[in-house]
Motif scaffolding. Sequence first.
Motif, PDB file in Angstrom:
ATOM      1  N   SER A 186       3.435   5.325   1.703  1.00 23.49           N
ATOM      2  CA  SER A 186       2.676   4.085   1.542  1.00 23.49           C
ATOM      3  C   SER A 186       1.181   4.376   1.635  1.00 23.49           C
ATOM      4  N   ARG A 187       0.361   3.536   0.990  1.00 23.47           N
ATOM      5  CA  ARG A 187      -1.088   3.730   0.982  1.00 23.47           C
ATOM      6  C   ARG A 187      -1.804   2.396   1.150  1.00 23.47           C
ATOM      7  N   TYR A 188      -2.989   2.448   1.806  1.00 19.23           N
ATOM      8  CA  TYR A 188      -3.798   1.252   2.024  1.00 19.23           C
ATOM      9  C   TYR A 188      -5.242   1.573   1.674  1.00 19.23           C
ATOM     10  N   LEU A 189      -5.835   0.733   0.855  1.00 16.62           N
ATOM     11  CA  LEU A 189      -7.253   0.813   0.562  1.00 16.62           C
ATOM     12  C   LEU A 189      -7.830  -0.545   0.969  1.00 16.62           C
ATOM     13  N   VAL A 190      -8.077  -0.668   2.265  1.00 12.61           N
ATOM     14  CA  VAL A 190      -8.540  -1.922   2.872  1.00 12.61           C
ATOM     15  C   VAL A 190      -9.972  -2.189   2.404  1.00 12.61           C
ATOM     16  N   PRO A 191     -10.295  -3.377   1.977  1.00 14.53           N
ATOM     17  CA  PRO A 191      -9.555  -4.638   1.881  1.00 14.53           C
ATOM     18  C   PRO A 191      -9.083  -4.960   0.465  1.00 14.53           C
ATOM     19  N   ARG A 212       0.337   6.850  -6.266  1.00 15.29           N
ATOM     20  CA  ARG A 212      -0.639   6.895  -7.361  1.00 15.29           C
ATOM     21  C   ARG A 212       0.013   6.484  -8.677  1.00 15.29           C
ATOM     22  N   ASP A 213       1.217   6.979  -8.924  1.00 16.02           N
ATOM     23  CA  ASP A 213       1.955   6.595 -10.124  1.00 16.02           C
ATOM     24  C   ASP A 213       2.278   5.103 -10.117  1.00 16.02           C
ATOM     25  N   ALA A 214       2.576   4.563  -8.936  1.00 19.27           N
ATOM     26  CA  ALA A 214       2.887   3.131  -8.823  1.00 19.27           C
ATOM     27  C   ALA A 214       1.669   2.284  -9.179  1.00 19.27           C
ATOM     28  N   ILE A 215       0.492   2.698  -8.705  1.00 23.16           N
ATOM     29  CA  ILE A 215      -0.744   1.979  -9.051  1.00 23.16           C
ATOM     30  C   ILE A 215      -0.938   1.983 -10.566  1.00 23.16           C
ATOM     31  N   LYS A 216      -0.720   3.129 -11.180  1.00 21.01           N
ATOM     32  CA  LYS A 216      -0.853   3.233 -12.634  1.00 21.01           C
ATOM     33  C   LYS A 216       0.195   2.359 -13.330  1.00 21.01           C
ATOM     34  N   MET A 240      -8.863   3.006  -9.811  1.00 18.59           N
ATOM     35  CA  MET A 240      -8.448   3.567  -8.514  1.00 18.59           C
ATOM     36  C   MET A 240      -7.536   4.763  -8.689  1.00 18.59           C
ATOM     37  N   GLN A 241      -6.548   4.639  -9.547  1.00 23.09           N
ATOM     38  CA  GLN A 241      -5.599   5.740  -9.683  1.00 23.09           C
ATOM     39  C   GLN A 241      -6.263   6.968 -10.300  1.00 23.09           C
ATOM     40  N   GLN A 296     -10.252  11.649  -5.208  1.00 20.13           N
ATOM     41  CA  GLN A 296     -10.505  11.679  -3.759  1.00 20.13           C
ATOM     42  C   GLN A 296      -9.700  10.627  -2.989  1.00 20.13           C
ATOM     43  N   LEU A 297      -9.276   9.544  -3.661  1.00 21.92           N
ATOM     44  CA  LEU A 297      -8.475   8.521  -2.989  1.00 21.92           C
ATOM     45  C   LEU A 297      -7.044   9.003  -2.724  1.00 21.92           C
ATOM     46  N   TRP A 298      -6.621  10.045  -3.416  1.00 21.30           N
ATOM     47  CA  TRP A 298      -5.223  10.454  -3.363  1.00 21.30           C
ATOM     48  C   TRP A 298      -5.025  11.796  -2.673  1.00 21.30           C
ATOM     49  N   GLN A 299      -6.079  12.367  -2.161  1.00 24.60           N
ATOM     50  CA  GLN A 299      -5.942  13.620  -1.430  1.00 24.60           C
ATOM     51  C   GLN A 299      -5.450  13.351  -0.030  1.00 24.60           C
ATOM     52  N   GLN A 300      -4.532  14.149   0.422  1.00 27.41           N
ATOM     53  CA  GLN A 300      -3.956  13.962   1.768  1.00 27.41           C
ATOM     54  C   GLN A 300      -4.825  14.622   2.814  1.00 27.41           C
TER      55      GLN A 300
END
Length: 139
Positions: free
Chosen positions: A45-50, A86-90, A130-131, A135-139
């Motif tokens: 799961s991922r969160y990009l608040v807000p 990331r694939d789900a966002i796309k 976003m996808q 940098q948003l998807w690096q662990q």
Amino acid sequence: MSEQQVPEPMTQEERTAWVREQFQRANKHLAENGVLYDSVITSESRYLVPYVALWKIKALDNKQYWVMSGDLPVDFTLSDNAATARDAIKFFAMHWQLKAENIRQGQGSDDTQLAFANLLQSRAESLFSMQAEDQLWQQ
């Protein structure tokens, strides 16, 4: 998710409350659509608040879903449609672009439906951006 609006920084307490609120919205939407939540697969799961919260959940029927909420309409899909967050966002971005176009092309679309189509298109474009941000998807 508007590019013109930069939200004020949130405290950790506010961030936690936002995530909890978004989960409640997502769970309510699932229940309204006949999907009963069992557990969250937090590692995926991922969160990009807000802006957006994306959960991978396991339902009581053992199916897995991606469910998204935030500064956008709540939506969900089977996890078979996207291997990663990331694939789900796309997936949602492309799905919403098609949905918006179908609304616009539909016979008898009223102003409310057209406004919803515009919202979907706007959020789809933001999700696609976003996808694309590594940098948003690096662990």
